[in-house]
Motif scaffolding. Sequence first.
Motif, PDB file in Angstrom:
ATOM      1  N   ALA A 334       0.844  -1.202   0.000  1.00  0.00           N
ATOM      2  CA  ALA A 334       0.000   0.000   0.000  1.00  0.00           C
ATOM      3  C   ALA A 334       0.878   1.251   0.000  1.00  0.00           C
ATOM      4  O   ALA A 334       0.618   2.218  -0.723  1.00  0.00           O
ATOM      5  N   VAL A 425      -4.792   0.402   3.661  1.00  0.00           N
ATOM      6  CA  VAL A 425      -4.496  -0.701   2.736  1.00  0.00           C
ATOM      7  C   VAL A 425      -5.622  -0.856   1.718  1.00  0.00           C
ATOM      8  O   VAL A 425      -5.387  -1.007   0.514  1.00  0.00           O
ATOM      9  N   TYR A 441      -3.339  -7.336   7.308  1.00  0.00           N
ATOM     10  CA  TYR A 441      -1.880  -7.222   7.190  1.00  0.00           C
ATOM     11  C   TYR A 441      -1.211  -8.577   6.926  1.00  0.00           C
ATOM     12  O   TYR A 441      -0.036  -8.627   6.584  1.00  0.00           O
TER      13      TYR A 441
END
Length: 550
Positions: A334, A425, A441
């Motif tokens: 990201a 993200v 994540y």
Amino acid sequence: MAAGVWFRKCLRLHDNEPLVKAVASGLDVVPFFILDPHFDKSRVGVNRFNFLLQSLKDLDGQLRGRGSRLLVFRGQPEQVLVELFGGKAPVHLSAIFWEADTEPYARARDERVLAMAKEGGVHAEKLSGHTLLDIDATVAKPGFKPPISMKSIQTIVNAVGPFRQPFDVPKIPPLKIEGHHVPDISELYDEEPSSEGFPGGETEALARLQRTCSDVQYVCCFEKPKTASTGRPGSPWEPSTTGLSPYLKFGCLSVRTAWYAIDRCIRGKSHSQPPQSLHGQLLFREMFYLLGAAVPNFDRNEGNSMCKAIPWGCDENLLAAWEAGKTGYPFIDALMRQLKQTGFMHHLGRHAVACFLTRGDLWQNWTAGRDVFDRLLLDADWAVNNGNWLWLAGVAPFSAPYFRIYDPCPGPKSSLNADQTGEFVKHYVPELRNMPAKYLYKPWTAPVTEQKKAGCIIGEDYPKPIVDHQRAREENLAKFKAALDAKGAELPAKFGGAKGDPGPMRSSYTSGKGATGKGGKRADTPQTEDGDSRKVRRWGKKLGDTVAGG
Ligand SMILES: Cc1cc2nc3c(=O)[nH]c(=O)nc-3n(C[C@H](O)[C@H](O)[C@H](O)COP(=O)(O)OP(=O)(O)OC[C@H]3O[C@@H](n4cnc5c(N)ncnc54)[C@H](O)[C@@H]3O)c2cc1C
């Protein structure tokens, strides 16, 4: 005959000494910019070029509002200037003023122009203004030592006394010449620039500074290590820090104007201190400018006294995946996609991706990452970029300990201060838009049923992790240590291996602020993000928080 103001950086009317001097000469004043083919697509991404053109348009608009205008010439600067000095172009210059630039390319170019001016009998003057200190004069002082800590830069600054106040905008004489307009970005690039975030120009720079300083509490309480790497809630592209760097890079904003605006906010109030404070950030900028000017080969691995020799790998596939934001680590991806799309990335994001590329995970040379930043960042700045990459690669005397490695999957206690909602993200990695936050994540840990529900199969719609972080980290730590041991490398001063200045971490420690990091980590036992608690005390002295500023 006229006096030229050669705009290169310093794209502003406020606090512009070359402009003040040109007006004071009593000659006609010709403000101009040269679009130098050296800065082509291979060196400058579309967003930065667009920022530059917007800044030139803003400058032109402001000059026109005063009856003057900006002339834009295209070509190699020496060729353009020889015509302006010789009277073949639309103007004939008998004097020229510009702001000094200490980047190597600019230095060499300016030396050639000074020689040409001398030969042509043209009065040429370069004036320091891009930094708070006169960099060359400071470096030339007897006894000057390259600063490698906040304490040492503060000593240098204190010896100089208060910085001069910004200049007012002078009364600029009118100029009536046709042609030589600022081009549109579509004339130069096929790609579309980003619409997120940072319009170029002095007008926006001053407005952004004003917005920042209207929140006095924000300025007084500013502590860099506490700011979020993932932007502001609801606007993940909007930095949690000031976002002034592109404007300072191009000189749309004078660093003195910024310094004194911050000063007015904090004066008489309780406020944060360097290195964490906003003044501290501006002092880091001075530190890297001094290092860039004083240290030979500051941008290289070899012959650079600020760089330990590490046998970095060279794998184009790893580098390409990192640059494209396709490493399989959503936080890293990201950030890299934000850089590509917008030209900006938060400081702690830069920490994360730089650590990941070098000593953390991919074991690639810091200069390769530096080059990507140099092309894509709006604020790409030769001295500051090199200085920070040296810092993050763990190779400089001012670096964080090499074994302090960031976890690329930051949890709530990480000093990377990443949101845990996944907003950032999801914005930059839309493949993961429907992935539940708890897997965001580490999406490869989501059960296949969840991946299907989210419409994102890992390995098909989004890559699997490019390396196993735990394994890569252990291998890299061993390689780094072996390289230091093999060379009998002296431990950097901040590890207690030398008697001199202990480095910026120590400054942070002694400031008494932030001695306890986020999540209760003691700053004097800098654990890795992964919980590796090799204690620095082993080597003697204590350290401060490593995420202070650089
Ligand atoms: C690997 C890496 C590369 C970097 N490359 C650049 C670069 O090319 N150009 C650049 O301007 N910054 C660079 N930085 C420093 C820093 O990340 C940016 O200056 C900052 O994120 C810009 O955001 P801001 O204006 O909101 O900063 P703020 O926190 O609001 O700080 C205000 C100003 O202080 C200066 N500043 C802040 N941090 C630093 C620092 N660590 N070193 C020097 N000056 C600083 C900048 O001019 C910044 O605009 C880099 C950092 C890292 C880790």
